[in-house]
Motif scaffolding. Structure first.
Motif, PDB file in Angstrom:
ATOM      1  N   PRO A 245       0.801  -1.232   0.000  1.00 35.92           N
ATOM      2  CA  PRO A 245       0.000   0.000   0.000  1.00 35.92           C
ATOM      3  C   PRO A 245       0.833   1.281   0.000  1.00 35.92           C
ATOM      4  CG  PRO A 245      -0.962  -1.600   1.486  1.00 35.92           C
ATOM      5  CD  PRO A 245       0.343  -2.179   1.043  1.00 35.92           C
ATOM      6  N   GLU A 246       1.883   1.342   0.806  1.00 32.79           N
ATOM      7  CA  GLU A 246       2.702   2.550   0.879  1.00 32.79           C
ATOM      8  C   GLU A 246       3.377   2.840  -0.455  1.00 32.79           C
ATOM      9  OE1 GLU A 246       6.200   4.472   3.714  1.00 32.79           O
ATOM     10  OE2 GLU A 246       6.173   2.299   3.373  1.00 32.79           O
ATOM     11  N   VAL A 247       3.917   1.799  -1.084  1.00 30.52           N
ATOM     12  CA  VAL A 247       4.609   1.973  -2.363  1.00 30.52           C
ATOM     13  C   VAL A 247       3.608   2.319  -3.461  1.00 30.52           C
ATOM     14  CG1 VAL A 247       5.931   0.772  -4.151  1.00 30.52           C
ATOM     15  CG2 VAL A 247       6.575   0.530  -1.741  1.00 30.52           C
ATOM     16  N   GLU A 248       2.473   1.688  -3.454  1.00 33.06           N
ATOM     17  CA  GLU A 248       1.457   1.988  -4.468  1.00 33.06           C
ATOM     18  C   GLU A 248       0.998   3.442  -4.378  1.00 33.06           C
ATOM     19  OE1 GLU A 248      -2.718   0.144  -6.212  1.00 33.06           O
ATOM     20  OE2 GLU A 248      -2.209  -0.180  -4.111  1.00 33.06           O
ATOM     21  N   THR A 249       0.801   3.939  -3.165  1.00 34.42           N
ATOM     22  CA  THR A 249       0.411   5.338  -2.975  1.00 34.42           C
ATOM     23  C   THR A 249       1.481   6.281  -3.513  1.00 34.42           C
ATOM     24  OG1 THR A 249      -0.910   4.814  -1.007  1.00 34.42           O
ATOM     25  CG2 THR A 249      -0.192   7.089  -1.266  1.00 34.42           C
ATOM     26  N   ALA A 250       2.743   5.971  -3.228  1.00 33.82           N
ATOM     27  CA  ALA A 250       3.841   6.805  -3.718  1.00 33.82           C
ATOM     28  C   ALA A 250       3.945   6.743  -5.233  1.00 33.82           C
ATOM     29  CB  ALA A 250       5.155   6.365  -3.075  1.00 33.82           C
ATOM     30  N   TYR A 251       3.732   5.550  -5.805  1.00 32.37           N
ATOM     31  CA  TYR A 251       3.788   5.418  -7.263  1.00 32.37           C
ATOM     32  C   TYR A 251       2.698   6.260  -7.927  1.00 32.37           C
ATOM     33  CZ  TYR A 251       2.856   3.821 -11.904  1.00 32.37           C
ATOM     34  OH  TYR A 251       2.614   3.817 -13.241  1.00 32.37           O
ATOM     35  N   LYS A 252       1.482   6.201  -7.394  1.00 35.65           N
ATOM     36  CA  LYS A 252       0.385   6.983  -7.976  1.00 35.65           C
ATOM     37  C   LYS A 252       0.670   8.475  -7.880  1.00 35.65           C
ATOM     38  CE  LYS A 252      -3.289   3.567  -7.293  1.00 35.65           C
ATOM     39  NZ  LYS A 252      -4.554   3.231  -6.559  1.00 35.65           N
ATOM     40  N   ALA A 253       1.273   8.902  -6.778  1.00 31.33           N
ATOM     41  CA  ALA A 253       1.652  10.309  -6.632  1.00 31.33           C
ATOM     42  C   ALA A 253       2.725  10.686  -7.651  1.00 31.33           C
ATOM     43  CB  ALA A 253       2.144  10.572  -5.213  1.00 31.33           C
ATOM     44  N   LEU A 254       3.661   9.773  -7.900  1.00 28.35           N
ATOM     45  CA  LEU A 254       4.706  10.018  -8.889  1.00 28.35           C
ATOM     46  C   LEU A 254       4.106  10.134 -10.285  1.00 28.35           C
ATOM     47  CD1 LEU A 254       7.699  10.287  -9.619  1.00 28.35           C
ATOM     48  CD2 LEU A 254       7.809   7.784  -9.742  1.00 28.35           C
ATOM     49  N   HIS A 255       3.139   9.287 -10.582  1.00 32.67           N
ATOM     50  CA  HIS A 255       2.493   9.337 -11.897  1.00 32.67           C
ATOM     51  C   HIS A 255       1.772  10.677 -12.079  1.00 32.67           C
ATOM     52  CE1 HIS A 255      -0.256   8.357 -15.215  1.00 32.67           C
ATOM     53  NE2 HIS A 255       0.650   7.459 -15.545  1.00 32.67           N
ATOM     54  N   ARG A 256       1.092  11.145 -11.042  1.00 35.74           N
ATOM     55  CA  ARG A 256       0.410  12.448 -11.143  1.00 35.74           C
ATOM     56  C   ARG A 256       1.421  13.579 -11.325  1.00 35.74           C
ATOM     57  NH1 ARG A 256      -2.785  10.109  -7.003  1.00 35.74           N
ATOM     58  NH2 ARG A 256      -1.578  11.190  -5.386  1.00 35.74           N
ATOM     59  N   PHE A 257       2.530  13.473 -10.610  1.00 38.04           N
ATOM     60  CA  PHE A 257       3.582  14.476 -10.752  1.00 38.04           C
ATOM     61  C   PHE A 257       4.113  14.512 -12.180  1.00 38.04           C
ATOM     62  CE2 PHE A 257       8.197  15.134 -10.911  1.00 38.04           C
ATOM     63  CZ  PHE A 257       8.272  16.465 -10.491  1.00 38.04           C
ATOM     64  N   MET A 258       4.358  13.354 -12.771  1.00 41.49           N
ATOM     65  CA  MET A 258       4.868  13.291 -14.138  1.00 41.49           C
ATOM     66  C   MET A 258       3.839  13.792 -15.146  1.00 41.49           C
ATOM     67  SD  MET A 258       8.000  12.419 -14.333  1.00 41.49           S
ATOM     68  CE  MET A 258       8.167  11.824 -16.013  1.00 41.49           C
ATOM     69  N   PHE A 259       2.588  13.504 -14.892  1.00 39.54           N
ATOM     70  CA  PHE A 259       1.531  13.980 -15.794  1.00 39.54           C
ATOM     71  C   PHE A 259       1.510  15.510 -15.819  1.00 39.54           C
ATOM     72  CE2 PHE A 259      -2.781  15.246 -16.904  1.00 39.54           C
ATOM     73  CZ  PHE A 259      -3.038  14.453 -18.020  1.00 39.54           C
ATOM     74  N   ASP A 260       1.616  16.115 -14.653  1.00 35.30           N
ATOM     75  CA  ASP A 260       1.573  17.578 -14.568  1.00 35.30           C
ATOM     76  C   ASP A 260       2.865  18.226 -15.061  1.00 35.30           C
ATOM     77  OD1 ASP A 260      -0.966  17.401 -13.459  1.00 35.30           O
ATOM     78  OD2 ASP A 260      -0.242  17.478 -11.391  1.00 35.30           O
ATOM     79  N   SER A 261       4.005  17.573 -14.801  1.00 34.10           N
ATOM     80  CA  SER A 261       5.305  18.196 -15.057  1.00 34.10           C
ATOM     81  C   SER A 261       5.876  17.882 -16.434  1.00 34.10           C
ATOM     82  CB  SER A 261       6.316  17.753 -13.990  1.00 34.10           C
ATOM     83  OG  SER A 261       5.858  18.070 -12.693  1.00 34.10           O
TER      84      SER A 261
END
Length: 338
Positions: A245-261
């Motif tokens: 769960p912790e890694v999945e949450t961080a991965y999803k946050a990373l994906h959102r960051f990449m989408f925006d950036s």
């Protein structure tokens, strides 16, 4: 006992009971005599590796269009990175590495020139829509070997079709789906840093504190998380393979960051409109001038319709070939600067 038969017996000794065993494959659409040396999945892997569509991946865009540098990813290097990551997952979980590699090597064969920009344009133009994962299956089924197809096993075909937004029937196919997202988000970060669009310390600390502060650390964390969880549920379930769960949450946050950036960044996407316009011009030209298609694609038009044949032809182009074809068709030769 034939070498293939020895290997088939070995699979039943070393692989976990949830793996796909090559001697238990659902088979091929057209029956063939089995190879005396290679397993069915190894044979599929070799067919994909030697096909024309695989070689063309080296001149197809991953994220950046025509980057000035030798170290940016192409669709081919992405495919190889997916294969490596998926193979690591498969070996650790005692899945079938031959099947995993075959799916990984074939998963992007249907990608258009100019990456997802080209895919979006064909999807917009075609009355039937266009999705690279469906086209990848069409490539191995209908287009390779001058229209004869590669006649791959059911399990490889299923994994190729379902690598993006569906759950494969095998754990090996699902492992490739995870490997794909792990590979692309990390090499897209690497390429974005190389292009000066990102810096490593731009990534929020809430993400790096979990996943790591560089490409190698992030990939290791994500892969280890999948392996740590192991196999859960049944093949075909959403939870058949998952991250902690912790890694999945961080991965999803990373994906959102990449989408925006990156993925919506004008600096990255400034040339995409030009590429899409070229695709649109080529599509209109060939639907109006069917006779200009190569003979194989004219035959496909007879069987599947003009639109599908034109999409087949354009999606198979490399970036370079698409640009050169556009120049030949639409730019008067006398105007071209030598």
């Amino acid at each position: 006992m034939l070498p293939r038969e020895q290997w088939e017996q070995f699979e039943h000794i070393i692989l976990c009971d949830k793996a796909a065993f090559s001697d238990m494959s659902e088979g091929r659409e057209k029956q063939e005599e089995k190879c005396s040396i290679r397993s069915e999945y190894r044979r599929d892997r070799d067919r994909i590796l030697h096909c024309n569509s695989f070689r063309r991946l080296k001149h197809k865009t991953q994220v950046f269009l025509s980057p000035a540098g030798d170290h940016y990813r192409t669709r081919l290097t992405h495919t190889l990175e997916v294969s490596q990551i998926a193979g690591t997952i498969a070996r650790a979980l005692r899945l079938n590495e031959d099947l995993t590699e075959a799916i990984a090597l074939g998963h992007d064969l249907g990608h258009t020139p100019f990456g997802h920009a080209g895919e979006r344009m064909l999807n917009e133009l075609s009355p039937y829509g266009f999705h690279h994962y469906e086209q990848s299956l069409r490539v191995v089924d209908k287009l390779e070997k001058e229209g004869k197809g590669l006649n791959l096993t059911y399990e490889v075909r299923d994994g190729i079709l379902k690598h993006t937004n569906a759950v494969a029937k095998t754990y090996e196919g699902y492992a490739v789906r995870f490997a794909d997202v792990i590979a692309y988000i990390n090499h897209d970060i690497d390429d974005s840093i190389r292009a000066g669009i990102l810096r490593e310390d731009d990534i929020p600390s809430k993400i790096t504190s979990v996943l790591g502060h560089d490409k190698s650390s992030r990939i290791t964390t994500l892969v280890n998380s999948l392996i740590e969880c192991g196999l859960n549920g049944k093949a075909g379930d959403e939870d058949s393979l998952k991250m902690t769960p912790e890694v999945e949450t961080a991965y999803k946050a990373l994906h959102r960051f990449m989408f925006d950036s990156v993925y919506t960044n004008p600096a990255c996407k400034s040339e995409e409109r030009k590429a899409q316009d070229m695709i649109a011009f080529l599509y209109k030209y060939y639907t109006d001038h069917l006779e200009r298609l190569p003979a194989m694609y004219m035959n496909l038009a007879y069987h599947y319709g003009i639109d599908m044949a034109v999409c087949d032809y354009i999606s198979g182009m490399t970036d370079v070939f698409a640009v050169e074809t556009f120049k030949e068709l639409f730019i008067p030769a006398a105007w071209m600067i030598k």
